[in-house]
Design an enzyme around this catalytic site. Structure first.
Site, PDB file in Angstrom:
ATOM      1  N   TRP A 146      73.913  56.568  18.100  1.00  0.00           N
ATOM      2  CA  TRP A 146      73.978  55.246  18.744  1.00  0.00           C
ATOM      3  C   TRP A 146      73.816  54.189  17.634  1.00  0.00           C
ATOM      4  CZ3 TRP A 146      69.311  52.210  20.611  1.00  0.00           C
ATOM      5  CH2 TRP A 146      69.695  51.080  21.353  1.00  0.00           C
ATOM      6  N   ASP A 227      64.700  60.233  21.404  1.00  0.00           N
ATOM      7  CA  ASP A 227      65.197  59.074  22.133  1.00  0.00           C
ATOM      8  C   ASP A 227      65.740  59.604  23.458  1.00  0.00           C
ATOM      9  OD1 ASP A 227      66.493  56.907  23.183  1.00  0.00           O
ATOM     10  OD2 ASP A 227      67.725  56.477  21.418  1.00  0.00           O
ATOM     11  N   LYS A 263      69.631  53.326  32.378  1.00  0.00           N
ATOM     12  CA  LYS A 263      70.756  54.080  32.938  1.00  0.00           C
ATOM     13  C   LYS A 263      70.371  54.830  34.198  1.00  0.00           C
ATOM     14  CE  LYS A 263      72.148  53.249  28.670  1.00  0.00           C
ATOM     15  NZ  LYS A 263      73.335  52.754  28.037  1.00  0.00           N
TER      16      LYS A 263
END
Ligand code: KET
Length: 418
Positions: A146, A227, A263
């Site tokens: 990311w 993460d 999300k």
């Protein structure tokens, strides 16, 4: 030229003190949404940012979130400051969700949890902690990863290097390379791992590979740093998606974990997440937590309350918890449907014999198409399909009706642009 006072005044008016401040480039992910908004074509499609859309391509608030908000409104909430560490019921719920409520490390008080500003803010806080207490350590990040990971460690002045992850030849995981690079890193490095649904590749290690990774990380006295931005989104199961983290914790290792509810609960703009540090003993966790609070206080003082209450209410109420799981499965299911339809359309339309099956084996919100930069530019310039320049498309922004159009665009870009 005796009197220069006037000229100095004029200069002060004409010339800005910000002459030396250059224009920053657009953000590689969030900048795509800005470009999308500016496009007036009816054909346009935003597959840039990883944000869930309905089949009508509209953003949606989960029903369970609306329900929790209604309850909160009825109860009447005040707007007092939260403590620096955040909302206690949220901190408990989030650690339970991550590790499993009956995990011994929770019972033993070995987890330092701080509510922070979603995944990004939690990662940034951990980075500040690393910079302060491990100034000689570096962080290993996957290649690719990311995009914001690099910004986060750069701004926190934490050195980083990359480990091999994606193999373009196999369109799969370069596990040998990954292990070799983690093994070769200086002892005591931090190893940043995506808990599930690796962004941008959609390729995760298998359970056996996770075990081998844990072996090497343990052997090298590295610190695993997870993460977790997509818990529930990879498999549809919250527990299964946390199994990588739990495997490391079960070995008795100390572990960092950043969590996000952007999300899985669709709480993007609420900025709700946490940093968890699993420590070897309760008094270690107390000290670590005290220092995380000390870092948070001058940065943002204390976190916002609204999202924290939503999560605490949903996770803490068995009925709402069940409803959340159902809605998450629906979201994951819709993404799987468009993934399949995109694959079918590509296979049907592309006469070159290219194998597109990698699209089906990737998991999570994204597909890593393998399109290079000029090909990705063609997707946008010619077809009005907005995506990140690393070839990633967010399937959460696609619907069944647009799959064939997207397939045409990919085939054109792949075969006609170098
Ligand atoms: N980690 C990963 C791996 C990740 O993909 C995101 C967001 C985050 C953390 C942070 O999300 P937050 O909302 O701060 O909890 N990724 C999407 C959005 C973004 O770039 O900010 C994306 O990749 O599109």
């Amino acid at each position: 030229m005796q009197n220069t006072g006037h000229i100095t005044m004029a200069l002060a008016v004409d010339a800005s003190r910000f002459e030396g401040v250059p224009m920053a480039p657009p953000d590689p992910i969030l900048g795509v949404s800005e470009a999308f908004k500016a496009d007036t074509s009816d054909l346009k499609l935003n597959l840039g940012v990883g944000a869930y859309r309905t089949e009508e391509l509209q953003p949606a608030v989960l029903n369970v979130v609306k329900k929790a908000e209604k309850l909160m409104l009825e109860k009447g909430e005040n707007k007092e400051y939260l403590p620096i560490e955040g909302f206690a019921a949220f901190n408990k719920a989030t650690a339970d969700l991550l590790l499993g409520a009956d995990n011994p490390v929770i019972k033993q008080g070995r987890v330092a949890t701080l509510q922070s500003l979603s995944g990004t803010g939690s990662l940034r806080l951990a980075a500040a902690f690393i910079q302060r207490y491990f100034p000689d350590a570096k962080v290993l990040i996957s290649s690719p990863t990311w995009g914001n990971h690099k910004n986060i460690f750069n701004d926190a002045r934490v050195p980083w290097s990359e480990y091999r992850y994606y193999d373009p030849k196999t369109v799969g995981l370069d596990f040998e390379g990954m292990i070799a690079d983690i093994q070769a890193a200086p002892e005591g490095s931090f190893v940043l791992l995506h808990g599930c649904a690796h962004n941008p590749t959609g390729i995760d290690p298998t359970p056996e590979q996770w075990e081998k990774l844990a072996d090497v990380i343990e052997e090298k006295k590295h610190m695993p740093f997870f993460d977790v931005a997509y818990q529930g989104f990879a498999s549809g199961s919250l527990d299964e998606d946390a199994s990588s983290v739990r495997l490391f914790v079960k070995r008795g290792l100390e572990v960092f974990v950043a969590q996000s509810y952007s999300k899985n609960l669709g709480l993007y703009a609420e900025r709700i997440g946490a940093i968890n540090v699993i420590c070897s003993a309760p008094e270690v966790a107390d000290r670590v937590k005290s220092q995380l609070k000390r870092l948070a206080r001058p940065m943002y003082s204390n976190p916002p309350i609204h999202g924290a209450k939503i999560v605490a209410n949903v996770v803490g109420d068995p009925t709402m918890f069940g409803e959340w799981k159902e809605e998450m499965e629906q979201m994951a299911g819709r993404i799987k449907n468009v993934r399949q339809k995109l694959y079918d359309s590509l296979t049907e339309k592309d006469q070159s014999g290219k194998d597109w099956s990698f699209i089906l084996s990737q998991i999570g919100m994204f597909s890593f198409t393998g399109l290079n930069r000029p090909q990705s530019d063609n997707m946008t310039d010619k077809w009005h399909i907005y995506m990140t320049k690393d070839g990633r498309i967010s399937l959460a922004g696609l619907n069944l009706a647009k799959c064939e159009y997207l397939a045409d665009a990919i085939i054109d870009s792949f075969h006609n642009v170098n």
